[in-house]
Design a protein around this motif. Structure first.
Motif, PDB file in Angstrom:
ATOM      1  N   PHE A 101      74.208  14.064  47.563  1.00  0.00           N
ATOM      2  CA  PHE A 101      73.174  15.056  47.289  1.00  0.00           C
ATOM      3  C   PHE A 101      71.844  14.361  47.048  1.00  0.00           C
ATOM      4  O   PHE A 101      71.785  13.170  46.713  1.00  0.00           O
ATOM      5  CB  PHE A 101      73.537  15.903  46.063  1.00  0.00           C
ATOM      6  CG  PHE A 101      73.784  15.118  44.799  1.00  0.00           C
ATOM      7  CD1 PHE A 101      72.764  14.888  43.885  1.00  0.00           C
ATOM      8  CD2 PHE A 101      75.045  14.606  44.525  1.00  0.00           C
ATOM      9  CE1 PHE A 101      72.982  14.163  42.727  1.00  0.00           C
ATOM     10  CE2 PHE A 101      75.286  13.877  43.367  1.00  0.00           C
ATOM     11  CZ  PHE A 101      74.253  13.656  42.457  1.00  0.00           C
ATOM     12  N   ALA A 102      70.781  15.123  47.248  1.00  0.00           N
ATOM     13  CA  ALA A 102      69.435  14.655  46.921  1.00  0.00           C
ATOM     14  C   ALA A 102      69.156  14.953  45.459  1.00  0.00           C
ATOM     15  O   ALA A 102      69.711  15.900  44.877  1.00  0.00           O
ATOM     16  CB  ALA A 102      68.412  15.348  47.813  1.00  0.00           C
ATOM     17  N   LEU A 103      68.272  14.142  44.859  1.00  0.00           N
ATOM     18  CA  LEU A 103      68.054  14.235  43.418  1.00  0.00           C
ATOM     19  C   LEU A 103      66.569  14.097  43.112  1.00  0.00           C
ATOM     20  O   LEU A 103      65.911  13.148  43.559  1.00  0.00           O
ATOM     21  CB  LEU A 103      68.847  13.126  42.726  1.00  0.00           C
ATOM     22  CG  LEU A 103      68.837  13.051  41.204  1.00  0.00           C
ATOM     23  CD1 LEU A 103      69.321  14.349  40.575  1.00  0.00           C
ATOM     24  CD2 LEU A 103      69.712  11.886  40.744  1.00  0.00           C
ATOM     25  N   ALA A 104      66.041  15.055  42.363  1.00  0.00           N
ATOM     26  CA  ALA A 104      64.650  15.007  41.930  1.00  0.00           C
ATOM     27  C   ALA A 104      64.597  15.192  40.429  1.00  0.00           C
ATOM     28  O   ALA A 104      65.342  16.004  39.867  1.00  0.00           O
ATOM     29  CB  ALA A 104      63.818  16.092  42.622  1.00  0.00           C
ATOM     30  N   ALA A 113      67.183  10.257  37.325  1.00  0.00           N
ATOM     31  CA  ALA A 113      67.272  10.190  38.784  1.00  0.00           C
ATOM     32  C   ALA A 113      67.129   8.749  39.268  1.00  0.00           C
ATOM     33  O   ALA A 113      67.853   8.309  40.177  1.00  0.00           O
ATOM     34  CB  ALA A 113      66.193  11.073  39.415  1.00  0.00           C
ATOM     35  N   PHE A 114      66.212   8.004  38.688  1.00  0.00           N
ATOM     36  CA  PHE A 114      66.012   6.592  39.029  1.00  0.00           C
ATOM     37  C   PHE A 114      67.296   5.800  38.784  1.00  0.00           C
ATOM     38  O   PHE A 114      67.759   5.045  39.652  1.00  0.00           O
ATOM     39  CB  PHE A 114      64.868   6.047  38.179  1.00  0.00           C
ATOM     40  CG  PHE A 114      64.669   4.560  38.258  1.00  0.00           C
ATOM     41  CD1 PHE A 114      64.095   3.981  39.376  1.00  0.00           C
ATOM     42  CD2 PHE A 114      65.030   3.746  37.193  1.00  0.00           C
ATOM     43  CE1 PHE A 114      63.893   2.600  39.442  1.00  0.00           C
ATOM     44  CE2 PHE A 114      64.829   2.373  37.244  1.00  0.00           C
ATOM     45  CZ  PHE A 114      64.269   1.799  38.372  1.00  0.00           C
ATOM     46  N   ARG A 115      67.894   5.992  37.616  1.00  0.00           N
ATOM     47  CA  ARG A 115      69.124   5.266  37.287  1.00  0.00           C
ATOM     48  C   ARG A 115      70.276   5.704  38.191  1.00  0.00           C
ATOM     49  O   ARG A 115      71.077   4.871  38.647  1.00  0.00           O
ATOM     50  CB  ARG A 115      69.452   5.487  35.812  1.00  0.00           C
ATOM     51  CG  ARG A 115      70.757   4.898  35.314  1.00  0.00           C
ATOM     52  CD  ARG A 115      71.008   3.489  35.719  1.00  0.00           C
ATOM     53  NE  ARG A 115      69.931   2.556  35.390  1.00  0.00           N
ATOM     54  CZ  ARG A 115      69.885   1.316  35.831  1.00  0.00           C
ATOM     55  NH1 ARG A 115      70.820   0.863  36.668  1.00  0.00           N
ATOM     56  NH2 ARG A 115      68.881   0.523  35.500  1.00  0.00           N
ATOM     57  N   ALA A 116      70.362   6.982  38.502  1.00  0.00           N
ATOM     58  CA  ALA A 116      71.424   7.457  39.398  1.00  0.00           C
ATOM     59  C   ALA A 116      71.283   6.829  40.777  1.00  0.00           C
ATOM     60  O   ALA A 116      72.282   6.454  41.404  1.00  0.00           O
ATOM     61  CB  ALA A 116      71.388   8.981  39.499  1.00  0.00           C
ATOM     62  N   GLY A 117      70.048   6.720  41.256  1.00  0.00           N
ATOM     63  CA  GLY A 117      69.840   6.110  42.556  1.00  0.00           C
ATOM     64  C   GLY A 117      70.254   4.659  42.591  1.00  0.00           C
ATOM     65  O   GLY A 117      70.804   4.184  43.599  1.00  0.00           O
ATOM     66  N   LEU A 118      70.006   3.918  41.510  1.00  0.00           N
ATOM     67  CA  LEU A 118      70.403   2.520  41.443  1.00  0.00           C
ATOM     68  C   LEU A 118      71.914   2.363  41.306  1.00  0.00           C
ATOM     69  O   LEU A 118      72.515   1.481  41.926  1.00  0.00           O
ATOM     70  CB  LEU A 118      69.708   1.829  40.268  1.00  0.00           C
ATOM     71  CG  LEU A 118      68.205   1.580  40.404  1.00  0.00           C
ATOM     72  CD1 LEU A 118      67.649   1.038  39.091  1.00  0.00           C
ATOM     73  CD2 LEU A 118      67.912   0.619  41.549  1.00  0.00           C
ATOM     74  N   CYS A 129      60.754  11.254  41.947  1.00  0.00           N
ATOM     75  CA  CYS A 129      60.436  11.063  40.538  1.00  0.00           C
ATOM     76  C   CYS A 129      59.026  11.577  40.282  1.00  0.00           C
ATOM     77  O   CYS A 129      58.077  11.155  40.948  1.00  0.00           O
ATOM     78  CB  CYS A 129      60.546   9.589  40.153  1.00  0.00           C
ATOM     79  SG  CYS A 129      62.237   8.941  40.226  1.00  0.00           S
ATOM     80  N   LEU A 130      58.892  12.483  39.322  1.00  0.00           N
ATOM     81  CA  LEU A 130      57.621  13.128  39.034  1.00  0.00           C
ATOM     82  C   LEU A 130      57.047  12.636  37.713  1.00  0.00           C
ATOM     83  O   LEU A 130      57.680  12.776  36.657  1.00  0.00           O
ATOM     84  CB  LEU A 130      57.782  14.645  38.983  1.00  0.00           C
ATOM     85  CG  LEU A 130      57.769  15.416  40.309  1.00  0.00           C
ATOM     86  CD1 LEU A 130      58.869  14.949  41.256  1.00  0.00           C
ATOM     87  CD2 LEU A 130      57.891  16.918  40.055  1.00  0.00           C
ATOM     88  N   ASP A 131      55.877  12.037  37.791  1.00  0.00           N
ATOM     89  CA  ASP A 131      55.020  11.676  36.671  1.00  0.00           C
ATOM     90  C   ASP A 131      55.699  10.806  35.620  1.00  0.00           C
ATOM     91  O   ASP A 131      55.707  11.128  34.424  1.00  0.00           O
ATOM     92  CB  ASP A 131      54.416  12.921  36.021  1.00  0.00           C
ATOM     93  CG  ASP A 131      52.980  12.652  35.572  1.00  0.00           C
ATOM     94  OD1 ASP A 131      52.293  11.861  36.227  1.00  0.00           O
ATOM     95  OD2 ASP A 131      52.551  13.239  34.561  1.00  0.00           O
TER      96      ASP A 131
END
Length: 292
Positions: A101-104, A113-118, A129-131
């Motif tokens: 899935f995509a994650l924002a 989201a950053f940690r999930a992507g890594l 990733c927003l702001d």
């Protein structure tokens, strides 16, 4: 629940032995998970989620410790680490039948989201990733008197006890401060939604503090280890930010570029709560990301 995203169903999903997340789910098509920030709940995505649901399955949880999700007692640094919260999100999506899935995420949700992507590169197809800056970069960017804008980061980094008591003594004033300060358009968070946010935060002070405390400890350790190993986000990444770099003295595009080879970085002309202040722009940016 008095406030819902129109057309979305609400349910509770168990993500580990002790935690269930409250989640709103709507639409059909490729799955996109949207993670809220501070001091909000999943309702911050109400406009963007309704847009994306036209052709995506949109999943909007309250993070552990927030909103109507469970708020386990802080047993140690792992309870509210972004690694643990990322695992929650992966377990949630799988429980709903989605292996990829995509994650924002916005603000705190963007750190998850950053940690999930890594940690889950085979599961997360796209990251937005927003702001926010990655946790390690954020702490390194704050310095001198300009760091006063992040006073809450230092307050909630303190050992258990004092920050919880201080915030609980004036919870509405504390959380209202950020809703007032960070919104360029105060009408973007109307009174009824603001009341939901304040009520949710008022009942979650210990878990919110624990989330921030983890970001001053174990989350930095995880980021530092990944930086040393040269680990990067391998999927397409989009970052939307206010232009804080000039004020705080950092190059946001360069900082994010060190973590993501396939990066689209852009600044937006609104306040911090961009999914509520500029939802059409955010929805477009997410749609653009999903085509990459």
């Amino acid at each position: 629940m008095a406030h819902t995203i129109p057309g979305f169903d609400h349910r509770r999903i168990r993500v580990d032995e002790e935690v269930e997340l409250h989640v709103a789910v709507g639409g059909s098509g490729p799955p996109v998970v949207l993670l809220h920030g501070f001091p909000q709940t999943h309702l911050m995505w109400r406009h963007v989620a309704a847009d994306l649901a036209a052709d995506h399955t949109v999943i909007c949880p309250d993070l552990r410790g927030y909103g109507d999700s469970d708020k386990p007692c802080e047993q140690g640094p792992d309870t509210y680490s972004k690694r643990t919260m990322a695992n929650d999100v992966v377990a949630l999506a799988r429980a709903l039948g989605h292996e990829r899935f995509a994650l924002a995420g916005h603000d705190r949700g963007a750190l998850v989201a950053f940690r999930a992507g890594l940690d889950h590169p085979g599961t997360i197809t796209h990251v937005a990733c927003l702001d926010v800056l990655p946790t390690l970069d954020m702490w390194e960017a704050l310095h001198g008197t300009s760091a006063a804008v992040g006073f809450h980061l230092y307050l909630m980094a303190q050992p258990p006890g004092l920050p919880e008591r201080m915030i609980e003594a004036g919870a509405d004033a504390f959380f209202s401060h950020f809703l007032d300060l960070w919104a360029e358009d105060p009408d973007a968070v109307p009174a009824d939604i603001r009341a939901v946010y304040l009520d949710a935060c008022r009942g979650a002070v210990p878990s919110i503090v624990a989330d921030y405390r983890a970001s001053a400890g174990i989350d930095v350790e995880h980021d530092r280890a990944d930086r040393a190993a040269g680990k990067q986000l391998t999927m397409p990444v989009s970052v939307l930010q206010q232009d804080w770099g000039a004020a705080l003295g950092y190059d946001a595009t360069a900082l994010w570029g060190a973590w993501a080879a396939d990066l689209e970085h852009s600044t937006v002309s609104c306040g911090h709560f961009m999914a509520e202040e500029a939802p059409a722009d955010v929805a477009k940016a997410l749609r653009d990301l999903l085509t990459r």
